[in-house]
Design a protein around this motif. Sequence first.
Motif, PDB file in Angstrom:
ATOM      1  N   ASP A  81      10.849  10.291   9.210  1.00 33.59           N
ATOM      2  CA  ASP A  81      11.073   9.340  10.173  1.00 33.59           C
ATOM      3  C   ASP A  81      10.675   9.839  11.400  1.00 33.59           C
ATOM      4  O   ASP A  81      11.528  10.542  12.196  1.00 33.59           O
ATOM      5  CB  ASP A  81      12.565   8.933   9.985  1.00 33.59           C
ATOM      6  N   ARG A 131      10.952  14.803  17.460  1.00 32.06           N
ATOM      7  CA  ARG A 131      12.177  14.229  18.185  1.00 32.06           C
ATOM      8  C   ARG A 131      12.430  15.402  19.522  1.00 32.06           C
ATOM      9  O   ARG A 131      13.030  14.887  20.600  1.00 32.06           O
ATOM     10  CB  ARG A 131      13.367  13.924  17.548  1.00 32.06           C
ATOM     11  N   GLU A 149       9.649  15.738  11.428  1.00 37.44           N
ATOM     12  CA  GLU A 149      10.589  14.671  12.169  1.00 37.44           C
ATOM     13  C   GLU A 149      11.340  15.442  13.294  1.00 37.44           C
ATOM     14  O   GLU A 149      11.749  14.882  14.269  1.00 37.44           O
ATOM     15  CB  GLU A 149      11.584  14.225  11.048  1.00 37.44           C
ATOM     16  N   ARG A 186       9.669   7.877  14.136  1.00 34.78           N
ATOM     17  CA  ARG A 186       9.929   6.902  15.166  1.00 34.78           C
ATOM     18  C   ARG A 186      10.858   7.470  16.457  1.00 34.78           C
ATOM     19  O   ARG A 186      11.987   7.811  15.834  1.00 34.78           O
ATOM     20  CB  ARG A 186      10.366   5.419  14.876  1.00 34.78           C
TER      21      ARG A 186
END
Length: 865
Positions: free
Chosen positions: A135, A26, A22, A137
Amino acid sequence: MADKRPDVTRQLWLTRMGLWAERITRAFWPAWTAGFAALAVWASGLMPDAAELLAVVGLGILALVLAGLGLRGFRAPTAGEARTRLDATLPGQPLATLDDDMAIGAGDAGAADVWAAHRRRMAERLAGAKPVPPDLRVSRRDPYALRYMAVLLAAVALMFGTLWRAPVMPDLPGVAEQVAAGPAWEGWLEPPRHTGLPTLYLNDIAPGPVEVPQGTRVIMRLYGEVGALSVTETVSGRDVVDPSEALQEFTVTQSGTLTVDGVEDAPLWTLTATPDAMPEVSLNGEAVYEHPDQILIPWQARDDFGITFGEVTLALDPEASDRAHGLAIEPEPRDSETFDLALPISGDRTEIEEIFREDLTRHPLAGMPVTVTLLVRDAAGQEGTHLGTMILPGRAFYDPVAAALIEQRRDLNWSRANRDRVARLLRSVTWKADGTWNNPTAYLITRMAIRRLDEGPLTIESRDEIAEMLWQAAVRIEDGSLDSALARLREAQERLSEAIRQGASPEEIQRLMAEMRQAMDDYTRQLAQQGQQGQQQQQAQGETQEITPDMLDQMMQRIEELMAQGRTAEAQELLRQLQEMMENMQVTQGQGGGQGEPGEGQQAMDELRESLRDQQELSDEAFRELQEQFGEQGQQGQQGQQGQQGQQGQQGQGQQDGQGQQSGPGQPGQQGEGRPSDQPGQGGGGREQGQAQGQGGSLADRQQALRQGIDALRRGLPGAGTEAGDAARDALGRAEDAMRDAEEDLADGNLGGALDDQSRAMDALRDGMQELGRALAGDRAPEGEQQQGGADGQGQPRGARGIDRDPLGRQSGQGSQLGTGENMLDGPDAQRRARDLMDEIRRRSGERERPQLELDYLRRLLDRF
């Protein structure tokens, strides 16, 4: 206070790996987006070399800068963070709880037990922990989806750019240019459409043997200089005019070779033409009769590519007939009958096992030896046939009178030369039989058939009309006979018992069970009709016993369960008990209240029943007089029926008008003794007065007396103010109007018009009885609810007084409302009813003479269901 803590090391490690993924995503998604963009520019080859180098270098530097910024803000996840994330997904945070200690009440034993229980509960929750997925996204940080665009451009550039592309061929003159541009010829093999096989691209097929269906279409295209290439083949048998023609099409009619000349290593294919096999069809078992009116003939067919059409032809086989009695003479020529075979609307038609269903019970060939010719056709137009012989099943008639009528019908259909013999035997059957037949209408129909036989020349049309009259009379007698219904039930039970003993298949057992259910329904219906006429009931130890539908359904279902479990002996015993129950069963009806006179509503119902009976008898006498006007005298005069005397107006002879019919209270020409209609305020008194006025009079006078009785009954009818009561009064009003018209027609001598009016009057009387039953049922409902669970002084269940019930415990139409409240969509017969409906739709969809609009509708039903 140490508890056994579940091992969650794996879950913590996977959660931590998710945190790594994650945070890397990012932090570094901008860097790899720029890297993919640089790859797309480098692999596409769309830009000049200088511009391409500059763009790639610029995007590479941008990727390094973005990677440095991401590395600066990147923070590696720790084990504590993974532990906290996993603990947050569990209720009560068991990881943190198991690390805690008691702060208050450590010395209290009760508090310590509570704390220990809490820790055990947390440990159980921790045992069900699952890794927390990462996550990944980043849509909030990349609202325009630049990362996906870069990946897509890079993929397209790698597949279609200059990186993997072969060097561009230089322009070559002549044939070399054609070779470089593509194939110099192309060919396709298209099998016939009905085969369902795909088209083959000849260029992809290696030279050698190739098996194709006969009738395959070959298409050849030649490119380049005309005459450079040519096609040589021996599969079409055609006369080739120009083998080098650019476009050639021909059909494979025989095995042979195919080659393309003019190219290096000219390919040669050996085509083997496979002929379309002839369709095959045959019978697939014995033909059977399915109650009430279906003939079932199982058949099967097969074809290599599917059946497209089928039909069956039935023809009389006189040589196989028992040439005795009416069949001893030579039969008249009779055209064969052809019917369409219903094919599956969808699915595979190469292997078909179907059942031909048709209403042939009244067909002249039913019960006779016939030849069965099955014909099927495939898409290629080839036909397959099968010739077989069988006894065409027909309806069995157990009543001796009905069986005699059917036998004479058969003899008349065999040959019109049997005319005198049939008429003589029919006279014997009807000799002094009026009033003794279970159906007076059947007797009248038979007498009309005798008269038609005695009239003029017997044409084919009149023969068919007489045969139809005999069929109608036989069916009326058979359906109205309790003995025949019991015989059908016994036969169905015997067939089922024999199938159980022989270990028949479950499908056969299911079919015989359905047949037995139908026979049981017919028998109980006849019992109900007999009970309504004779007011019978079955007494056991002073109490009325009813056999409910649930009892019969449970016994039938239990028999099916025992058969499914292989317990045939128990199934046989239960079937025997069911047979005894059905044979001993009689109609159960309400008795009214007390031993005195019947109540007001029941008395009105009795009056209506007798009025309907009187009207029926009056209509029968009018019909007999109509026959006498056309010369049908003698037979009925010998039977003591003196209706003509009433028409002549001779007083004092009215009591003879009903001879030959069943005598009883309320019949025309009698005093109505034993009839509880002399109570004040009832319609029966007025009706008796009207009857007294019409005794011994003409048919018109008796019709007038009957109308006056209905008028008096209508004025005193109970149930005023209720919907059903008002409807009953309206129905009696219509009956009175129809009787008035019949009275006028009788006075004018218009017997045909009087019969029509009397028919309308009887229909209105039946409607009045139905509505009165509804009104009485509504009036009795509260009393029945208050008295449930007990019995009156007559041994009859309380709450059921005055309500007629059939052998299954349901309210019949004369004492209550018609019909039943049961759900017809459930129960063991629902599947059989659905199957019968689908079979009927399939049968109708195969009838080509139906309108196209109806056939389209039937096909839509089959496609949907």
